[in-house]
Design a protein around this motif. Sequence first.
Motif, PDB file in Angstrom:
ATOM      1  N   TYR A   1     -10.353 -11.570 -13.253  1.00 33.67           N
ATOM      2  CA  TYR A   1     -10.780 -11.572 -11.849  1.00 33.67           C
ATOM      3  C   TYR A   1     -11.380 -10.207 -11.538  1.00 33.67           C
ATOM      4  O   TYR A   1     -10.873  -9.097 -11.452  1.00 33.67           O
ATOM      5  CB  TYR A   1      -9.317 -11.408 -11.145  1.00 33.67           C
ATOM      6  CG  TYR A   1      -9.393 -11.886  -9.765  1.00 33.67           C
ATOM      7  CD1 TYR A   1      -9.655 -13.037  -9.476  1.00 33.67           C
ATOM      8  CD2 TYR A   1      -8.623 -10.929  -8.813  1.00 33.67           C
ATOM      9  CE1 TYR A   1      -9.843 -13.584  -8.131  1.00 33.67           C
ATOM     10  CE2 TYR A   1      -8.650 -11.537  -7.539  1.00 33.67           C
ATOM     11  CZ  TYR A   1      -9.307 -12.642  -7.360  1.00 33.67           C
ATOM     12  OH  TYR A   1      -9.241 -12.992  -5.648  1.00 33.67           O
TER      13      TYR A   1
ATOM     14  N   ALA B   1     -12.517  -8.954  -8.880  1.00 29.13           N
ATOM     15  CA  ALA B   1     -12.331  -8.190  -7.650  1.00 29.13           C
ATOM     16  C   ALA B   1     -10.764  -7.290  -7.883  1.00 29.13           C
ATOM     17  O   ALA B   1     -10.467  -6.785  -6.881  1.00 29.13           O
ATOM     18  CB  ALA B   1     -12.042  -9.225  -6.602  1.00 29.13           C
TER      19      ALA B   1
ATOM     20  N   PHE C   1      -8.019  -4.496  -9.341  1.00 31.48           N
ATOM     21  CA  PHE C   1      -8.170  -3.173  -9.503  1.00 31.48           C
ATOM     22  C   PHE C   1      -7.268  -2.665 -10.980  1.00 31.48           C
ATOM     23  O   PHE C   1      -6.699  -3.749 -11.521  1.00 31.48           O
ATOM     24  CB  PHE C   1      -7.783  -2.433  -8.525  1.00 31.48           C
ATOM     25  CG  PHE C   1      -6.536  -2.482  -7.570  1.00 31.48           C
ATOM     26  CD1 PHE C   1      -5.320  -3.106  -8.254  1.00 31.48           C
ATOM     27  CD2 PHE C   1      -6.470  -2.187  -6.134  1.00 31.48           C
ATOM     28  CE1 PHE C   1      -4.290  -3.303  -7.527  1.00 31.48           C
ATOM     29  CE2 PHE C   1      -5.286  -2.511  -5.744  1.00 31.48           C
ATOM     30  CZ  PHE C   1      -3.964  -3.199  -6.225  1.00 31.48           C
TER      31      PHE C   1
ATOM     32  N   PRO D   1       0.018  -7.132   0.020  1.00 35.63           N
ATOM     33  CA  PRO D   1      -0.164  -8.304   0.872  1.00 35.63           C
ATOM     34  C   PRO D   1      -1.708  -9.138   0.292  1.00 35.63           C
ATOM     35  O   PRO D   1      -2.134 -10.204   0.843  1.00 35.63           O
ATOM     36  CB  PRO D   1      -0.424  -7.829   2.270  1.00 35.63           C
ATOM     37  CG  PRO D   1      -0.899  -6.432   2.086  1.00 35.63           C
ATOM     38  CD  PRO D   1      -0.290  -5.984   0.694  1.00 35.63           C
ATOM     39  N   PHE D   2      -2.310  -8.858  -0.544  1.00 35.84           N
ATOM     40  CA  PHE D   2      -3.502  -9.451  -1.015  1.00 35.84           C
ATOM     41  C   PHE D   2      -3.613  -9.343  -2.617  1.00 35.84           C
ATOM     42  O   PHE D   2      -4.253  -8.597  -3.168  1.00 35.84           O
ATOM     43  CB  PHE D   2      -5.120  -8.519  -0.611  1.00 35.84           C
ATOM     44  CG  PHE D   2      -4.932  -8.437   0.737  1.00 35.84           C
ATOM     45  CD1 PHE D   2      -5.489  -9.688   1.601  1.00 35.84           C
ATOM     46  CD2 PHE D   2      -4.503  -7.450   1.638  1.00 35.84           C
ATOM     47  CE1 PHE D   2      -5.416  -9.501   3.020  1.00 35.84           C
ATOM     48  CE2 PHE D   2      -4.819  -7.398   3.083  1.00 35.84           C
ATOM     49  CZ  PHE D   2      -4.971  -8.523   3.791  1.00 35.84           C
TER      50      PHE D   2
ATOM     51  N   PHE E   1       1.613 -11.420  -1.277  1.00 36.74           N
ATOM     52  CA  PHE E   1       1.054 -12.650  -0.729  1.00 36.74           C
ATOM     53  C   PHE E   1      -0.304 -12.708  -1.217  1.00 36.74           C
ATOM     54  O   PHE E   1      -0.759 -11.937  -1.565  1.00 36.74           O
ATOM     55  CB  PHE E   1       0.784 -12.291   0.866  1.00 36.74           C
ATOM     56  CG  PHE E   1       2.046 -11.883   1.532  1.00 36.74           C
ATOM     57  CD1 PHE E   1       3.354 -12.479   1.402  1.00 36.74           C
ATOM     58  CD2 PHE E   1       1.976 -11.025   2.552  1.00 36.74           C
ATOM     59  CE1 PHE E   1       4.453 -12.209   2.082  1.00 36.74           C
ATOM     60  CE2 PHE E   1       2.991 -10.629   3.405  1.00 36.74           C
ATOM     61  CZ  PHE E   1       4.302 -11.279   3.040  1.00 36.74           C
ATOM     62  N   GLU E   2      -0.793 -14.100  -1.393  1.00 36.71           N
ATOM     63  CA  GLU E   2      -2.132 -14.422  -1.796  1.00 36.71           C
ATOM     64  C   GLU E   2      -2.221 -15.850  -0.985  1.00 36.71           C
ATOM     65  O   GLU E   2      -1.491 -16.690  -1.428  1.00 36.71           O
ATOM     66  CB  GLU E   2      -2.323 -14.344  -3.323  1.00 36.71           C
ATOM     67  CG  GLU E   2      -3.740 -14.989  -3.765  1.00 36.71           C
ATOM     68  CD  GLU E   2      -4.816 -14.346  -3.112  1.00 36.71           C
ATOM     69  OE1 GLU E   2      -4.743 -13.179  -3.291  1.00 36.71           O
ATOM     70  OE2 GLU E   2      -5.605 -15.019  -2.467  1.00 36.71           O
TER      71      GLU E   2
ATOM     72  N   TYR F   1     -15.102 -15.242  -1.515  1.00 33.85           N
ATOM     73  CA  TYR F   1     -13.916 -15.554  -2.219  1.00 33.85           C
ATOM     74  C   TYR F   1     -13.539 -17.052  -2.590  1.00 33.85           C
ATOM     75  O   TYR F   1     -13.040 -17.408  -3.510  1.00 33.85           O
ATOM     76  CB  TYR F   1     -12.400 -15.006  -1.689  1.00 33.85           C
ATOM     77  CG  TYR F   1     -12.256 -13.628  -2.133  1.00 33.85           C
ATOM     78  CD1 TYR F   1     -11.958 -13.114  -3.300  1.00 33.85           C
ATOM     79  CD2 TYR F   1     -12.786 -12.400  -1.283  1.00 33.85           C
ATOM     80  CE1 TYR F   1     -11.639 -11.668  -3.462  1.00 33.85           C
ATOM     81  CE2 TYR F   1     -12.466 -11.159  -1.575  1.00 33.85           C
ATOM     82  CZ  TYR F   1     -11.911 -10.721  -2.565  1.00 33.85           C
ATOM     83  OH  TYR F   1     -12.235  -9.467  -3.108  1.00 33.85           O
TER      84      TYR F   1
HETATM   85  C1  LIG Z   1      -9.736  -7.523  -3.664  1.00 31.40           C
HETATM   86  S1  LIG Z   1      -8.744  -8.985  -3.933  1.00 31.40           S
HETATM   87  C2  LIG Z   1      -7.396  -8.252  -4.520  1.00 31.40           C
HETATM   88  C3  LIG Z   1      -7.425  -8.019  -6.003  1.00 31.40           C
HETATM   89  C4  LIG Z   1      -5.996  -7.593  -6.702  1.00 31.40           C
HETATM   90  N1  LIG Z   1      -5.942  -6.164  -6.264  1.00 31.40           N
HETATM   91  C5  LIG Z   1      -6.319  -7.583  -8.272  1.00 31.40           C
HETATM   92  O1  LIG Z   1      -6.182  -6.569  -8.941  1.00 31.40           O
HETATM   93  O2  LIG Z   1      -6.250  -8.871  -8.620  1.00 31.40           O
HETATM   94  C6  LIG Z   1      -8.359  -9.508  -2.264  1.00 31.40           C
HETATM   95  C7  LIG Z   1      -7.576 -10.791  -2.682  1.00 31.40           C
HETATM   96  O3  LIG Z   1      -7.114 -11.138  -0.978  1.00 31.40           O
HETATM   97  C8  LIG Z   1      -7.019 -12.490  -0.806  1.00 31.40           C
HETATM   98  N2  LIG Z   1      -6.922 -12.960   0.474  1.00 31.40           N
HETATM   99  C9  LIG Z   1      -8.161 -13.077   1.371  1.00 31.40           C
HETATM  100  N3  LIG Z   1      -7.539 -13.304   2.696  1.00 31.40           N
HETATM  101  C10 LIG Z   1      -6.174 -13.254   2.540  1.00 31.40           C
HETATM  102  C11 LIG Z   1      -5.017 -13.466   3.629  1.00 31.40           C
HETATM  103  N4  LIG Z   1      -5.349 -13.577   4.755  1.00 31.40           N
HETATM  104  N5  LIG Z   1      -3.774 -13.379   3.068  1.00 31.40           N
HETATM  105  C12 LIG Z   1      -3.408 -13.071   1.721  1.00 31.40           C
HETATM  106  N6  LIG Z   1      -4.452 -12.933   0.764  1.00 31.40           N
HETATM  107  C13 LIG Z   1      -5.919 -12.934   1.225  1.00 31.40           C
HETATM  108  C14 LIG Z   1      -8.373 -13.145  -1.699  1.00 31.40           C
HETATM  109  O4  LIG Z   1      -8.075 -14.445  -1.974  1.00 31.40           O
HETATM  110  C15 LIG Z   1      -8.399 -12.146  -2.950  1.00 31.40           C
HETATM  111  O5  LIG Z   1      -7.648 -12.643  -4.028  1.00 31.40           O
END
Ligand SMILES: C[S@@+](CC[C@H](N)C(=O)[O-])C[C@H]1O[C@@H](n2cnc3c(N)ncnc32)[C@H](O)[C@@H]1O
Length: 449
Positions: A50, A52, A54, A85-86, A106-107, A280
């Motif tokens: 993935y 995206a 970290f 939350p993401f 949350f995802e 995404y």
């Molecule tokens: C930058 S990525 C996070 C990556 C994570 N830190 C990792 O190490 O895998 C941001 C994530 O937020 C999710 N996302 C986007 N909008 C969202 C929402 N409204 N609520 C929850 N998740 C959301 C995306 O699908 C994506 O997987």
Amino acid sequence: MIQMSAPKRTNVQMLLFDDEQNSSQFDENITSSSTFINNMSLPIHRWFRYSAGFSAQWVEDTIRGTISSKSSSLLNEEKFVVLDPFVGSGTTLLATEQVGVNGVGFESHPLISRIASAKLLWNTDVGSFIDYANGILSFAKSHTKKLSQYPVIIQRCYDSDNLTMIDMLKYALSENANDSNEYHLSWLAFLSILRSTSHAGTAQWQYVLPNKSKTRVLSVYDAYKAQVELMCADMLEFASTASSIHSHLIQHDARRDFFDLENSVDMIITSPPYANNYDYADATRLEMCVLGEINGWGDLQQAVRPSLIRSCSQHVSKEKNQTFDFLSDPLLEPIRDEIFSVCTQLDEEKDSHGGKKNYHTMIALYFLDLAKVWINLRKMCKPNSDICFVIGDSAPYGIYVPVDEWLGKLALAAGFNSYHFEKTRDRNIKWKNRKHRVPLKEGQLWIRG
Ligand SMILES: C[S@@+](CC[C@H](N)C(=O)[O-])C[C@H]1O[C@@H](n2cnc3c(N)ncnc32)[C@H](O)[C@@H]1O
């Protein structure tokens, strides 16, 4: 603004999004210094690449640093709650299991949420997983059926032998579907080999048109077997260092209320989508087409986008005529003058670009969405919680958007006490083909309160 003293942290660098395939890139290209690469050598984390994501090690260090900076008399680590939350691929949640604190996340992307949930099943009995996964393979090999209809793009991504094996594994999974851990892990083993078994030039993460050919690809059955073996080894390795606390992932849109967590979160570590036009929804088009969840790009609008933060222009085309109505929403009051000025410039600038992208709408809706997220996070966080957003700024059409500063102001308006940005690296300084010269940065936005 009160400057908070952040705990000791190691460097974190998120992979920047290469949006070239969407012909919408305006930040910079992928850099090789991404710590996502580090995750690819870590058990469980590496089950699904993935880009995206970290660094898991950084998340662990940051949680430990935050806990040790708090007064030990007030702290019971087993009750310490970390929210992401993401969640994306689940980096933070897996890290909480190593540290021994409660992780919840949350995802909202349906496929990404399913992938991360399956990774969290790493503590399933290895023997029963391998039996189940081998049973799926035997079922696929011992049955025959007419090849299902796949969209043209999928037919172009696989040779006929591999497409037949994909179809048979998918059939074996659907015929044996149940809600067991073993089933979900076998599903993930199947899903994680879809890129490596395509002869097309599909990038590891971003969907790419199949116009480049790889000279050698694995057979689907061999790749599946190897993936199951890797997963089994990883389950044992991860278990040897993990705590007994298991985290929870909820498929949920972070813009919406989540009452169960009210006033219970001690810390947030996350990285939201950046305001940089990365799509995404499109990123999982290959997998979703194979699974039959969509037939092509057009289906993403309904199947995935409604639950996502509006961080790409493809997402907002229908709203473009209401951009300036959105900007008058009271939630944007703390940044109203600045965002109004930037969106006006973006609106004017688009007419001198062929693509005429609605970045003005994207920026308005991105900050409106994040303002809603802050309000919800405030309800969930205990007083004096620590929040870290890994974030980068942005410059669509070369017009600078001070993302960290605006997110900080929106967080204060939601009721947090302070914000402080720590830059971890400069961006948009090295690449010859960059589209503009605006210096950009990436780092950690720390919020307290
Ligand atoms: C930058 S990525 C996070 C990556 C994570 N830190 C990792 O190490 O895998 C941001 C994530 O937020 C999710 N996302 C986007 N909008 C969202 C929402 N409204 N609520 C929850 N998740 C959301 C995306 O699908 C994506 O997987």
